[in-house]
Design a protein around this motif. Structure first.
Motif, PDB file in Angstrom:
ATOM      1  N   SER A   2       4.287  16.254  11.075  1.00 25.61           N
ATOM      2  CA  SER A   2       3.107  15.395  10.986  1.00 25.61           C
ATOM      3  C   SER A   2       2.506  15.441   9.582  1.00 25.61           C
ATOM      4  O   SER A   2       2.049  14.420   9.063  1.00 25.61           O
ATOM      5  N   ALA A   3       2.519  16.634   8.982  1.00 26.88           N
ATOM      6  CA  ALA A   3       1.997  16.766   7.623  1.00 26.88           C
ATOM      7  C   ALA A   3       2.783  15.883   6.662  1.00 26.88           C
ATOM      8  O   ALA A   3       2.205  15.166   5.846  1.00 26.88           O
ATOM      9  N   MET A   4       4.103  15.915   6.784  1.00 29.93           N
ATOM     10  CA  MET A   4       4.934  15.115   5.896  1.00 29.93           C
ATOM     11  C   MET A   4       4.647  13.632   6.071  1.00 29.93           C
ATOM     12  O   MET A   4       4.594  12.878   5.099  1.00 29.93           O
ATOM     13  N   ALA A   5       4.449  13.192   7.319  1.00 33.57           N
ATOM     14  CA  ALA A   5       4.145  11.781   7.564  1.00 33.57           C
ATOM     15  C   ALA A   5       2.843  11.381   6.869  1.00 33.57           C
ATOM     16  O   ALA A   5       2.745  10.294   6.265  1.00 33.57           O
ATOM     17  N   SER A   6       1.850  12.258   6.917  1.00 32.16           N
ATOM     18  CA  SER A   6       0.578  11.966   6.256  1.00 32.16           C
ATOM     19  C   SER A   6       0.746  11.924   4.739  1.00 32.16           C
ATOM     20  O   SER A   6       0.183  11.050   4.057  1.00 32.16           O
ATOM     21  N   PHE A   7       1.517  12.853   4.192  1.00 34.45           N
ATOM     22  CA  PHE A   7       1.719  12.869   2.753  1.00 34.45           C
ATOM     23  C   PHE A   7       2.526  11.653   2.287  1.00 34.45           C
ATOM     24  O   PHE A   7       2.293  11.129   1.200  1.00 34.45           O
ATOM     25  N   GLN A   8       3.457  11.190   3.127  1.00 29.75           N
ATOM     26  CA  GLN A   8       4.198   9.969   2.794  1.00 29.75           C
ATOM     27  C   GLN A   8       3.253   8.783   2.686  1.00 29.75           C
ATOM     28  O   GLN A   8       3.403   7.936   1.792  1.00 29.75           O
ATOM     29  N   LYS A   9       2.285   8.706   3.586  1.00 34.42           N
ATOM     30  CA  LYS A   9       1.301   7.627   3.532  1.00 34.42           C
ATOM     31  C   LYS A   9       0.458   7.735   2.270  1.00 34.42           C
ATOM     32  O   LYS A   9       0.128   6.721   1.637  1.00 34.42           O
ATOM     33  N   ALA A  10       0.110   8.963   1.872  1.00 39.13           N
ATOM     34  CA  ALA A  10      -0.678   9.153   0.658  1.00 39.13           C
ATOM     35  C   ALA A  10       0.106   8.693  -0.573  1.00 39.13           C
ATOM     36  O   ALA A  10      -0.435   8.031  -1.462  1.00 39.13           O
ATOM     37  N   VAL A  11       1.397   9.031  -0.608  1.00 38.99           N
ATOM     38  CA  VAL A  11       2.236   8.611  -1.731  1.00 38.99           C
ATOM     39  C   VAL A  11       2.386   7.095  -1.744  1.00 38.99           C
ATOM     40  O   VAL A  11       2.372   6.461  -2.808  1.00 38.99           O
ATOM     41  N   ALA A  12       2.516   6.485  -0.564  1.00 39.19           N
ATOM     42  CA  ALA A  12       2.635   5.032  -0.493  1.00 39.19           C
ATOM     43  C   ALA A  12       1.376   4.359  -1.025  1.00 39.19           C
ATOM     44  O   ALA A  12       1.443   3.322  -1.696  1.00 39.19           O
ATOM     45  N   ARG A  13       0.216   4.945  -0.742  1.00 37.91           N
ATOM     46  CA  ARG A  13      -1.047   4.389  -1.221  1.00 37.91           C
ATOM     47  C   ARG A  13      -1.227   4.598  -2.723  1.00 37.91           C
ATOM     48  O   ARG A  13      -1.796   3.752  -3.408  1.00 37.91           O
ATOM     49  N   ASP A  14      -0.718   5.717  -3.217  1.00 33.73           N
ATOM     50  CA  ASP A  14      -0.915   6.046  -4.630  1.00 33.73           C
ATOM     51  C   ASP A  14       0.356   6.710  -5.153  1.00 33.73           C
ATOM     52  O   ASP A  14       0.483   7.935  -5.134  1.00 33.73           O
ATOM     53  N   PRO A  15       1.334   5.920  -5.618  1.00 31.86           N
ATOM     54  CA  PRO A  15       2.633   6.464  -6.040  1.00 31.86           C
ATOM     55  C   PRO A  15       2.559   7.431  -7.218  1.00 31.86           C
ATOM     56  O   PRO A  15       3.529   8.156  -7.461  1.00 31.86           O
TER      57      PRO A  15
END
Length: 227
Positions: free
Chosen positions: A55-68
């Motif tokens: 779940s942590a990785m999924a959240s961090f993926q979303k953060a990277v998608a928002r701000d590469p």
């Protein structure tokens, strides 16, 4: 925000930042470029605290998608992949983690956690020589920063070279004689050698530079033991 990986009472050396070099992966930090990315980072941190790295990785993926270009989010994702890859033996995850640690450093050359995480990964994947070369290069390219010396000292200590570790901590303190992290790490090394009086004095200097409860605990414990 970072997740400690060891209890200070079990490992005095971990007082330096409550982290073992070879146990780091693991740690997550938040500071976001943008409120949404930061929100995803924080959600990932909470998941990581619970040990839910998927779940942590999924959240961090979303953060990277928002701000590469968000170095913290890239580091967080690398750390989650590193942890999962280590737990499952998934080499692809470990390769992705290595790439993300490097991307994090590309976007923020001062990201200490990313330096440490990459050194951890290199050491854990039988590339200790590359880990040392990597950290020494950081020392050379950032000569006025005590952090590279402190982290290189941590690596030397993990490989049982206390003399080299002490030399690096002394180098860090020549740059900043009040650096709390270097002082705490040096005190922990002295304590591990059985030099309790000197360790106590250095812990006290570290606490004066930056009051922290774990350092206060070491001071109290040593004061009792030395009478």
């Amino acid at each position: 925000m970072a997740l400690p990986t060891r209890d200070v009472a079990r490992s005095p050396l971990a007082v330096a930042r409550c982290r073992s070099l070879l146990a780091t992966a693991l740690l997550v930090a938040t500071s976001g470029c943008g409120l949404i990315a930061d929100s995803h980072n924080r959600k990932g941190v909470r998941s990581a605290y619970r040990g839910d790295y998927q779940s942590a990785m999924a959240s961090f993926q979303k953060a990277v998608a928002r701000d590469p270009k968000n170095s913290d989010a890239q580091y967080n994702m690398a750390a989650a992949l590193h942890k999962i890859g280590k737990q499952t033996g998934n080499q692809q995850y470990l390769q992705q983690a290595e790439q993300l640690y490097n991307q994090s450093l590309d976007n923020n050359s001062g990201n200490v956690d990313a330096y440490r995480g990459l050194a951890v990964l290199l050491a854990e994947t039988q590339r200790s020589e590359k880990a040392f070369t990597f950290m020494k290069h950081w020392v050379q390219t950032d000569p006025t920063n005590p952090d590279p010396h402190t982290e290189l000292a941590r690596l030397y200590n993990e490989f049982k070279d206390k003399d080299a570790a002490i030399a690096e901590l002394q180098a860090a303190l020549r740059i900043d004689h009040q650096n709390a992290r270097a002082l705490t790490a040096l005190a922990a090394l002295r304590e591990s050698e059985g030099n309790r009086m000197q360790a106590l004095e250095i812990y006290q200097r570290a606490y004066a530079a930056q009051p922290r409860p774990e350092v206060a605990n070491r001071i109290a414990s040593l004061q009792q033991s030395v009478g």
